[in-house]
Design an enzyme around this catalytic site. Structure first.
Site, PDB file in Angstrom:
ATOM      1  N   ILE A   1       0.867 -34.109 -10.884  1.00  0.00           N
ATOM      2  CA  ILE A   1       2.035 -33.238 -10.771  1.00  0.00           C
ATOM      3  C   ILE A   1       2.556 -33.186  -9.326  1.00  0.00           C
ATOM      4  O   ILE A   1       3.769 -33.074  -9.102  1.00  0.00           O
ATOM      5  CB  ILE A   1       1.751 -31.816 -11.327  1.00  0.00           C
TER       6      ILE A   1
ATOM      7  N   SER B   1      -6.189 -33.734   0.332  1.00  0.00           N
ATOM      8  CA  SER B   1      -6.665 -34.325  -0.914  1.00  0.00           C
ATOM      9  C   SER B   1      -7.768 -35.306  -0.552  1.00  0.00           C
ATOM     10  O   SER B   1      -7.707 -35.947   0.509  1.00  0.00           O
ATOM     11  CB  SER B   1      -5.500 -35.065  -1.594  1.00  0.00           C
ATOM     12  N   ARG B   2      -8.758 -35.429  -1.433  1.00  0.00           N
ATOM     13  CA  ARG B   2      -9.861 -36.346  -1.112  1.00  0.00           C
ATOM     14  C   ARG B   2      -9.423 -37.792  -1.273  1.00  0.00           C
ATOM     15  O   ARG B   2      -9.855 -38.664  -0.534  1.00  0.00           O
ATOM     16  CB  ARG B   2     -11.062 -36.041  -2.014  1.00  0.00           C
TER      17      ARG B   2
ATOM     18  N   LYS C   1       0.789 -23.552 -12.111  1.00  0.00           N
ATOM     19  CA  LYS C   1       0.301 -22.824 -13.272  1.00  0.00           C
ATOM     20  C   LYS C   1      -0.922 -23.546 -13.843  1.00  0.00           C
ATOM     21  O   LYS C   1      -1.019 -24.753 -13.666  1.00  0.00           O
ATOM     22  CB  LYS C   1       1.387 -22.671 -14.337  1.00  0.00           C
TER      23      LYS C   1
ATOM     24  N   ASP D   1      -3.339 -25.634 -21.577  1.00  0.00           N
ATOM     25  CA  ASP D   1      -2.709 -26.067 -20.315  1.00  0.00           C
ATOM     26  C   ASP D   1      -1.203 -26.281 -20.535  1.00  0.00           C
ATOM     27  O   ASP D   1      -0.392 -25.693 -19.816  1.00  0.00           O
ATOM     28  CB  ASP D   1      -3.397 -27.320 -19.762  1.00  0.00           C
TER      29      ASP D   1
HETATM   30  P1  NAP Z   1      -4.570 -34.162 -11.537  1.00  0.00           P
HETATM   31  O1  NAP Z   1      -3.682 -35.349 -11.709  1.00  0.00           O
HETATM   32  O2  NAP Z   1      -5.981 -34.239 -12.025  1.00  0.00           O
HETATM   33  O3  NAP Z   1      -4.504 -33.797  -9.992  1.00  0.00           O
HETATM   34  C1  NAP Z   1      -5.196 -32.753  -9.411  1.00  0.00           C
HETATM   35  C2  NAP Z   1      -5.739 -33.221  -8.060  1.00  0.00           C
HETATM   36  O4  NAP Z   1      -6.540 -32.172  -7.546  1.00  0.00           O
HETATM   37  C3  NAP Z   1      -6.642 -34.425  -8.190  1.00  0.00           C
HETATM   38  O5  NAP Z   1      -5.905 -35.620  -8.057  1.00  0.00           O
HETATM   39  C4  NAP Z   1      -7.661 -34.224  -7.074  1.00  0.00           C
HETATM   40  O6  NAP Z   1      -7.219 -34.920  -5.903  1.00  0.00           O
HETATM   41  C5  NAP Z   1      -7.613 -32.742  -6.755  1.00  0.00           C
HETATM   42  N1  NAP Z   1      -8.897 -32.080  -7.086  1.00  0.00           N
HETATM   43  C6  NAP Z   1      -9.623 -31.317  -6.249  1.00  0.00           C
HETATM   44  N2  NAP Z   1     -10.714 -30.841  -6.842  1.00  0.00           N
HETATM   45  C7  NAP Z   1     -10.713 -31.320  -8.091  1.00  0.00           C
HETATM   46  C8  NAP Z   1     -11.590 -31.194  -9.193  1.00  0.00           C
HETATM   47  N3  NAP Z   1     -12.706 -30.444  -9.121  1.00  0.00           N
HETATM   48  N4  NAP Z   1     -11.273 -31.844 -10.338  1.00  0.00           N
HETATM   49  C9  NAP Z   1     -10.153 -32.595 -10.430  1.00  0.00           C
HETATM   50  N5  NAP Z   1      -9.266 -32.745  -9.406  1.00  0.00           N
HETATM   51  C10 NAP Z   1      -9.547 -32.121  -8.249  1.00  0.00           C
HETATM   52  O7  NAP Z   1      -3.935 -32.862 -12.262  1.00  0.00           O
HETATM   53  P2  NAP Z   1      -2.385 -32.499 -12.432  1.00  0.00           P
HETATM   54  O8  NAP Z   1      -1.891 -32.989 -13.756  1.00  0.00           O
HETATM   55  O9  NAP Z   1      -1.637 -32.866 -11.228  1.00  0.00           O
HETATM   56  O10 NAP Z   1      -2.532 -30.914 -12.614  1.00  0.00           O
HETATM   57  C11 NAP Z   1      -2.812 -30.066 -11.535  1.00  0.00           C
HETATM   58  C12 NAP Z   1      -2.259 -28.686 -11.867  1.00  0.00           C
HETATM   59  O11 NAP Z   1      -0.852 -28.817 -12.121  1.00  0.00           O
HETATM   60  C13 NAP Z   1      -2.866 -28.064 -13.138  1.00  0.00           C
HETATM   61  O12 NAP Z   1      -3.053 -26.692 -12.961  1.00  0.00           O
HETATM   62  C14 NAP Z   1      -1.822 -28.337 -14.207  1.00  0.00           C
HETATM   63  O13 NAP Z   1      -1.813 -27.335 -15.212  1.00  0.00           O
HETATM   64  C15 NAP Z   1      -0.545 -28.278 -13.396  1.00  0.00           C
HETATM   65  N6  NAP Z   1       0.575 -29.022 -13.995  1.00  0.00           N
HETATM   66  C16 NAP Z   1       0.393 -30.303 -14.486  1.00  0.00           C
HETATM   67  C17 NAP Z   1       1.445 -30.944 -15.139  1.00  0.00           C
HETATM   68  C18 NAP Z   1       1.328 -32.359 -15.711  1.00  0.00           C
HETATM   69  O14 NAP Z   1       2.225 -32.791 -16.458  1.00  0.00           O
HETATM   70  N7  NAP Z   1       0.287 -33.137 -15.401  1.00  0.00           N
HETATM   71  C19 NAP Z   1       2.676 -30.308 -15.268  1.00  0.00           C
HETATM   72  C20 NAP Z   1       2.833 -29.042 -14.705  1.00  0.00           C
HETATM   73  C21 NAP Z   1       1.770 -28.422 -14.092  1.00  0.00           C
HETATM   74  P3  NAP Z   1      -8.305 -35.539  -4.883  1.00  0.00           P
HETATM   75  O15 NAP Z   1      -9.347 -36.231  -5.714  1.00  0.00           O
HETATM   76  O16 NAP Z   1      -7.483 -36.455  -4.046  1.00  0.00           O
HETATM   77  O17 NAP Z   1      -8.855 -34.360  -4.109  1.00  0.00           O
END
Ligand code: NAP
Length: 303
Positions: free
Chosen positions: A11, A33-34, A87, A165
């Protein structure tokens, strides 16, 4: 104003980075970010190191999953910076209460965002429903988890919320547009045998409203809310971006800024007016579904 983005995943790259690049209010000054990076932006892997090295950054936006978010959020507020949360705003309600108190005490802004509330049909729907009585309705929120959350195992862990989610986006719209508070009456949660969080859920809410959330939708995706009232019918489709009143399209072809540009504009406004925006109503419904919901264990799920 300078802002840092934390958790450079799906996101952050899909929405936050482009919204900040186009924003007249914000400059993306650092990332934490890691693994993730943004070209041309100073990158840190540790939030405390970023906060110490960059006292010029006045705000931080967290795009981490909900479970690892609280400690980062506390660090931001303890450092006296404004804070914006993706969120859902936390893994638990208590966490967000603590953050709200910390922000108030520190005199900084906390914005718990609900991006779906910025969809273009939501404001008009809220105005149309004011003064009407809702007599029933249904939410159908069905999407393919493999398409929108590829490989995100955290989403099926405890605290990841599973199908809630995306489902919480529907509830964020519902709680914004209804003219009176809504409560959860009951829920059924379908949980894969090898996971902790539901892959589908059916909710029963007050005012005769039901919700059908499913993460297994193939083909066309559905993000619809349909409500019947004592003064006609309303439908919001495409995640709140299309509005129908009594079956007819009700939005013009106005240019739209988009949900994330609107969130960052709102964050700028909150910071300038030293205000908070923390509404937990959508998360209360989800917490209540986990409290009251009957579990049905089904086949294992793998991405
Ligand atoms: P994501 O792709 O998994 O990204 C989250 C990032 O957070 C990871 O790339 C990771 O980056 C970091 N991180 C740090 N600690 C972590 C852990 N323990 N487990 C996993 N990742 C960790 O997730 P996302 O889809 O962007 O979602 C993140 C938030 O945005 C959520 O709350 C979600 O509800 C919200 N959101 C998502 C969407 C969607 O369509 N995907 C839409 C709206 C809102 P590093 O490894 O580089 O640290």
């Amino acid at each position: 104003m300078r802002i840092a983005l934390v958790g450079i995943g799906k996101i952050a790259l899909d929405q936050h980075v482009p919204a900040l690049a186009a924003s007249p209010d914000w400059e993306l000054a650092a990332t934490v970010s890691r693994h993730g990076r943004v070209d041309g932006v100073e990158a840190f892997t540790d939030i405390e190191a970023m906060l110490a090295a960059r006292p010029d950054i006045e705000a931080v936006s967290l795009c981490l999953p909900p479970v690892p978010r609280f400690e980062a959020a506390q660090a931001v507020l303890a450092a006296g910076r404004h804070l914006m949360l993706e969120k859902p705003p936390g893994a638990t309600l208590a966490e967000v209460h603590i953050l709200r108190d910390m922000a108030q005490a520190a005199g900084v802004t906390l914005f718990a965002t609900w991006h779906s509330r910025m969809a273009r049909g939501v404001g008009p729907a809220q105005r149309w429903l004011a003064g009407r009585r809702v007599t029933g309705g249904r939410i159908i929120w069905r999407e393919d988890v493999r398409r929108w959350h590829p490989g995100q195992d955290w989403i099926f862990d405890a605290g990841g919320m599973g199908v809630f989610d995306p489902g919480i986006n529907a509830l964020s719209i519902l709680t914004a547009i209804l003219p009176a508070p809504v409560r959860l009456l009951g829920a059924e949660l379908d949980v894969p045998a090898n996971r902790q969080a539901p892959i589908a859920a059916r909710l029963s809410l007050s005012d005769g409203i039901t919700a059908d959330f499913d993460f297994r939708q193939q083909g066309p995706q559905t993000w619809d809310i349909e409500l019947a009232t004592d003064g006609g019918k309303l439908a919001l489709r495409m995640g709140g971006n299309l509005l129908e009143l009594d079956g007819r399209p009700a939005l013009g072809e106005d240019s739209i800024a988009g949900e994330y540009p609107a969130l960052y504009a709102r964050m700028a406004e909150l910071v300038r007016s030293a205000a908070q925006d923390v509404d937990l109503a959508p998360m209360v419904l989800v917490a209540d579904a986990f409290t009251l919901g009957r579990r049905f264990f089904g086949p294992p799920f793998e991405f």
